[in-house]
Design an enzyme around this catalytic site. Structure first.
Site, mmCIF file in Angstrom:
data_model
loop_
_atom_site.group_PDB
_atom_site.id
_atom_site.type_symbol
_atom_site.label_atom_id
_atom_site.label_comp_id
_atom_site.label_asym_id
_atom_site.label_seq_id
_atom_site.Cartn_x
_atom_site.Cartn_y
_atom_site.Cartn_z
ATOM 1 N N GLY A 234 -13.587 10.834 -29.215
ATOM 2 C CA GLY A 234 -12.205 11.304 -29.252
ATOM 3 C C GLY A 234 -11.372 10.588 -28.214
ATOM 4 N N GLN B 38 -4.270 9.371 -22.634
ATOM 5 C CA GLN B 38 -5.329 8.578 -22.012
ATOM 6 C C GLN B 38 -5.030 7.086 -22.042
ATOM 7 O OE1 GLN B 38 -8.641 10.784 -24.278
ATOM 8 N NE2 GLN B 38 -9.598 10.242 -22.338
ATOM 9 N N CYS C 114 -15.747 12.535 -20.903
ATOM 10 C CA CYS C 114 -14.370 12.136 -21.177
ATOM 11 C C CYS C 114 -14.218 10.666 -20.793
ATOM 12 C CB CYS C 114 -13.418 13.005 -20.345
ATOM 13 S SG CYS C 114 -11.685 12.585 -20.573
ATOM 14 N N LEU C 115 -13.579 9.872 -21.656
ATOM 15 C CA LEU C 115 -13.415 8.448 -21.362
ATOM 16 C C LEU C 115 -12.559 8.217 -20.119
ATOM 17 C CD1 LEU C 115 -12.922 6.967 -24.962
ATOM 18 C CD2 LEU C 115 -15.008 7.008 -23.566
ATOM 19 N N HIS D 285 -11.268 19.555 -26.959
ATOM 20 C CA HIS D 285 -11.184 18.711 -25.766
ATOM 21 C C HIS D 285 -9.925 17.835 -25.824
ATOM 22 C CE1 HIS D 285 -13.069 15.862 -22.698
ATOM 23 N NE2 HIS D 285 -12.097 15.143 -23.199
ATOM 24 N N GLU D 286 -9.711 17.185 -26.983
ATOM 25 C CA GLU D 286 -8.550 16.291 -27.110
ATOM 26 C C GLU D 286 -7.248 17.071 -27.107
ATOM 27 O OE1 GLU D 286 -9.199 13.331 -26.534
ATOM 28 O OE2 GLU D 286 -11.342 13.525 -26.896
ATOM 29 N N HIS E 241 -6.039 17.667 -23.697
ATOM 30 C CA HIS E 241 -5.391 16.507 -23.073
ATOM 31 C C HIS E 241 -3.869 16.534 -23.280
ATOM 32 C CE1 HIS E 241 -8.393 13.802 -21.420
ATOM 33 N NE2 HIS E 241 -9.158 13.906 -22.486
HETATM 34 NI NI NI Z 1 -11.167 13.404 -22.615
#
Ligand code: NI
Length: 173
Positions: free
Chosen positions: A48, A53, A95-96, A137-138, A141
């Site tokens: 995701g 991000q 998380c990236l 999760h996304e 963000h």
């Molecule tokens: Ni994330």
């Protein structure tokens, strides 16, 4: 185009994002942004990626629970709304924007979300297990919330201290 992923500590990740405007749907800019997001997510084998991000404070994210293995798993959610959740799961999450750190996070097991696609068409999406986790999760963000906020204060501060050290060594950029 591959885009830079902003890391934890950058204020862009703590921004309450703006809805994508009606005029933006179907434009080459929005289509390109979504393509860039898939490309950037796949490059990092993520499941995701949310627009903030990559520095775009817009309410949209992409998910792909196959991590780039199966294009039919690609989903894009624009101006999403979580309409229902049920059940519970407790599993590892990363998380990236916080590379190298994974922790167990409690989430609902199933989710129903409503969102628009790039053309502006509204659709409903149901997911459970990993897909539900990725969507929630996304979606966080877009409200400036990272998974660290779902951890205990102790675990969170431990990770924050480790990141602080990496930053001092110039290994967090
Ligand atoms: Ni994330």
């Amino acid at each position: 185009m591959l885009r830079k992923i902003y890391l934890y500590g950058d204020p862009v990740l703590e921004t309450d994002c703006d809805p994508v405007t009606d005029e933006a749907f179907g434009t080459p800019e929005l289509i390109q942004l979504v393509e860039d997001m898939f490309e950037t997510m796949d490059d990092s084998q993520g499941v995701g990626l949310a627009a903030p991000q990559i520095g775009e404070t817009k309410r949209l994210f992409v998910v792909d629970v196959s991590a780039g293995e199966d294009r039919s798993q690609r989903r894009v959610l624009i101006n999403p709304e979580i309409v229902d959740t049920s059940g519970e799961q407790f599993g590892e999450e990363g998380c990236l924007s916080i590379p190298g750190f994974r922790e167990k996070v409690r989430r609902p097991f199933r989710v129903t979300a409503k969102a628009r696609d790039v053309e502006g068409n509204e659709h409903e999406l149901e997911g459970d297990n990993l897909l539900a986790r990725a969507i929630l999760h996304e979606n966080d963000h877009l409200n400036g919330v990272l998974f660290l906020q779902h951890l205990s204060a102790l675990k969170r501060s431990l990770i924050q201290r480790k990141i602080q050290k990496l930053r001092k060594k110039g290994e967090w950029d």
